[in-house]
Design a protein around this motif. Sequence first.
Motif, short mmCIF file in Angstrom:
data_model
loop_
_atom_site.label_atom_id
_atom_site.label_comp_id
_atom_site.label_asym_id
_atom_site.label_seq_id
_atom_site.Cartn_x
_atom_site.Cartn_y
_atom_site.Cartn_z
N ALA A 1 0.83 -1.20 0.00
CA ALA A 1 0.00 0.00 0.00
C ALA A 1 0.86 1.26 0.00
CB ALA A 1 -0.93 0.00 1.21
N ASN A 2 1.93 1.26 0.78
CA ASN A 2 2.80 2.43 0.85
C ASN A 2 3.44 2.73 -0.51
OD1 ASN A 2 2.27 2.49 3.59
ND2 ASN A 2 4.17 1.46 4.16
N VAL A 3 3.94 1.71 -1.16
CA VAL A 3 4.59 1.91 -2.46
C VAL A 3 3.56 2.28 -3.52
CG1 VAL A 3 5.95 0.81 -4.28
CG2 VAL A 3 6.55 0.45 -1.88
N ALA A 4 2.37 1.66 -3.46
CA ALA A 4 1.32 1.99 -4.42
C ALA A 4 0.93 3.46 -4.33
CB ALA A 4 0.10 1.10 -4.19
N VAL A 5 0.73 3.96 -3.12
CA VAL A 5 0.40 5.37 -2.94
C VAL A 5 1.58 6.25 -3.35
CG1 VAL A 5 -0.13 7.16 -1.21
CG2 VAL A 5 -1.32 4.96 -1.15
N GLY A 6 2.79 5.84 -2.97
CA GLY A 6 3.97 6.64 -3.28
C GLY A 6 4.19 6.85 -4.76
N ILE A 7 4.09 5.79 -5.55
CA ILE A 7 4.34 5.96 -6.98
C ILE A 7 3.14 6.60 -7.68
CG2 ILE A 7 6.03 4.09 -7.02
CD1 ILE A 7 4.01 2.32 -8.35
N THR A 8 1.94 6.42 -7.13
CA THR A 8 0.78 7.11 -7.69
C THR A 8 0.93 8.62 -7.55
OG1 THR A 8 -0.71 5.25 -7.24
CG2 THR A 8 -1.74 7.39 -7.55
N ARG A 9 1.38 9.06 -6.38
CA ARG A 9 1.60 10.51 -6.17
C ARG A 9 2.70 11.04 -7.08
NH1 ARG A 9 1.19 11.78 0.38
NH2 ARG A 9 -0.88 10.82 0.69
N LEU A 10 3.59 10.17 -7.52
CA LEU A 10 4.66 10.57 -8.43
C LEU A 10 4.29 10.29 -9.88
CD1 LEU A 10 7.70 9.46 -6.26
CD2 LEU A 10 6.90 11.79 -6.68
N GLU A 11 2.99 10.23 -10.12
CA GLU A 11 2.40 10.21 -11.46
C GLU A 11 2.68 8.93 -12.24
OE1 GLU A 11 3.42 13.90 -13.40
OE2 GLU A 11 2.50 15.11 -11.81
N ILE A 12 2.67 7.81 -11.52
CA ILE A 12 2.71 6.49 -12.14
C ILE A 12 1.35 5.83 -11.89
CG2 ILE A 12 3.76 4.21 -12.17
CD1 ILE A 12 5.66 6.31 -13.21
N PRO A 13 0.51 5.64 -12.91
CA PRO A 13 -0.78 4.97 -12.70
C PRO A 13 -0.56 3.57 -12.13
CG PRO A 13 -0.67 5.98 -14.88
CD PRO A 13 0.71 6.04 -14.31
N THR A 14 -1.29 3.24 -11.07
CA THR A 14 -1.00 2.02 -10.31
C THR A 14 -2.26 1.21 -10.06
OG1 THR A 14 0.76 3.23 -9.18
CG2 THR A 14 0.06 1.14 -8.20
N THR A 15 -2.15 -0.10 -10.27
CA THR A 15 -3.17 -1.05 -9.86
C THR A 15 -2.61 -1.88 -8.72
OG1 THR A 15 -4.10 -1.19 -12.10
CG2 THR A 15 -4.61 -2.99 -10.58
N PHE A 16 -3.34 -1.95 -7.62
CA PHE A 16 -2.88 -2.62 -6.42
C PHE A 16 -3.73 -3.85 -6.15
CE2 PHE A 16 -2.68 -2.43 -1.52
CZ PHE A 16 -1.56 -3.23 -1.48
N TYR A 17 -3.10 -5.02 -6.21
CA TYR A 17 -3.77 -6.28 -5.88
C TYR A 17 -3.51 -6.58 -4.42
CZ TYR A 17 -5.48 -11.08 -6.50
OH TYR A 17 -6.21 -12.25 -6.42
N THR A 18 -4.58 -6.70 -3.64
CA THR A 18 -4.40 -6.90 -2.21
C THR A 18 -5.47 -7.82 -1.64
OG1 THR A 18 -3.99 -5.75 -0.11
CG2 THR A 18 -5.77 -4.89 -1.50
N TYR A 19 -5.31 -8.16 -0.37
CA TYR A 19 -6.22 -9.07 0.33
C TYR A 19 -6.85 -8.35 1.50
CZ TYR A 19 -3.05 -12.14 -2.22
OH TYR A 19 -2.29 -12.72 -3.20
N LEU A 20 -8.18 -8.31 1.54
CA LEU A 20 -8.89 -7.63 2.61
C LEU A 20 -10.06 -8.47 3.09
CD1 LEU A 20 -9.12 -3.95 1.26
CD2 LEU A 20 -7.54 -4.81 3.01
N GLY A 21 -10.46 -8.22 4.33
CA GLY A 21 -11.69 -8.81 4.84
C GLY A 21 -12.85 -7.86 4.58
N GLN A 22 -13.89 -7.98 5.37
CA GLN A 22 -15.05 -7.10 5.23
C GLN A 22 -15.35 -6.41 6.55
OE1 GLN A 22 -18.37 -8.85 3.17
NE2 GLN A 22 -17.09 -9.82 1.65
N ASP A 23 -14.33 -6.23 7.38
CA ASP A 23 -14.47 -5.52 8.64
C ASP A 23 -14.29 -4.03 8.41
OD1 ASP A 23 -11.75 -6.27 8.01
OD2 ASP A 23 -11.19 -5.35 9.90
N VAL A 24 -14.48 -3.24 9.47
CA VAL A 24 -14.44 -1.78 9.34
C VAL A 24 -13.05 -1.28 8.91
CG1 VAL A 24 -13.92 -1.45 11.80
CG2 VAL A 24 -15.01 0.39 10.49
N LEU A 25 -11.98 -1.93 9.39
CA LEU A 25 -10.64 -1.50 9.00
C LEU A 25 -10.38 -1.80 7.53
CD1 LEU A 25 -8.48 -2.49 12.10
CD2 LEU A 25 -9.22 -0.21 11.41
N SER A 26 -10.89 -2.92 7.04
CA SER A 26 -10.74 -3.23 5.61
C SER A 26 -11.41 -2.16 4.76
CB SER A 26 -11.32 -4.61 5.32
OG SER A 26 -10.59 -5.63 5.96
N ARG A 27 -12.57 -1.70 5.19
CA ARG A 27 -13.27 -0.65 4.44
C ARG A 27 -12.48 0.66 4.48
NH1 ARG A 27 -17.72 -3.26 6.86
NH2 ARG A 27 -17.88 -1.70 8.52
#
Length: 295
Positions: free
Chosen positions: A23-49
């Motif tokens: 997540a950190n690298v995905a946000v970092g390179i997105t802010r530096l104008e690299i379009p990014t797709t992030f594949y990740t694993y989440l649950g359905q709890d409040v923190l996942s949302r």
Amino acid sequence: MKLNLGDKIPTDIKRLTLGGNGANVAVGITRLEIPTTFYTYLGQDVLSREVEEGLSHEGVELVIDKDRAITSPLSIIFDFDDDRVIFSHHQKKDYAFNFEKEANFDFIYLTSIGDSFEKAYEQILDFANEKNVPIAFSPGVRQLENKNDLVNDVLKGSKVYFSNREEAVRITTDNEQLTTDIKELLIKVKHLGPEVVSITDGEKGAYAIDEHGNTYFIKPLPTVETSEKTGAGDAYSAGFFAAYLHKKTVQEAMLWGSLNANAVIQEIGAQNGLLTKKGLDEAIKSNNNLKAESI
């Protein structure tokens, strides 16, 4: 610090922030104008949302493997004057990589996955080979603890490698004498497969070797008021990788990484200080004496 059973300890909770290597690298390179797709694993709890909404707000395109039975990873960070202690929760699950959309990627940045990472790593490596997509590899704790043939295959198939110095020593140690010389360490990692190797060394600076075998060092910026160090390594990787994708030299990539990491340690959390491209351009102008030197 000693904790006794039954204690109630007052704390100063500074902020709840998003984190995690990917997540950190995905946000970092997105802010530096690299379009990014992030594949990740989440649950359905409040923190996942919260994670999903936060990354979407940053402009990161998400592909989420959702599992109602799991909860979002959570880390509690205790800050001290010299460093920090992290209590980390990662629920066990059998990870997989099932990407059904038509792929049109320039690169895959593969980083840490928890226990049972092997199936996902195998599928990612197969996907990369089938689609002819190069890999940038930043191994996590589980990959370093279990440096099996699969991890070696990922290393061999990677084009760029990221880690800190201690992790680089572990990834190159295979019943051989430990390598302590940084130049030898860079060369040793490169011989495992990657064309470009980036190794950070905390407050001592960072090192890299380019595709031609040239080795470089960049010193840390002058001392700044540090809020915390969490995310500094990911910020460096994001800056370096974004520069690399923008076709900059390895020396320029090291500068981008250093400035990005320096900005993050002045804020609370791993993402709040990540630079935008405009912010990076301003930081480069303000630090025009900082550059990577040959070693």
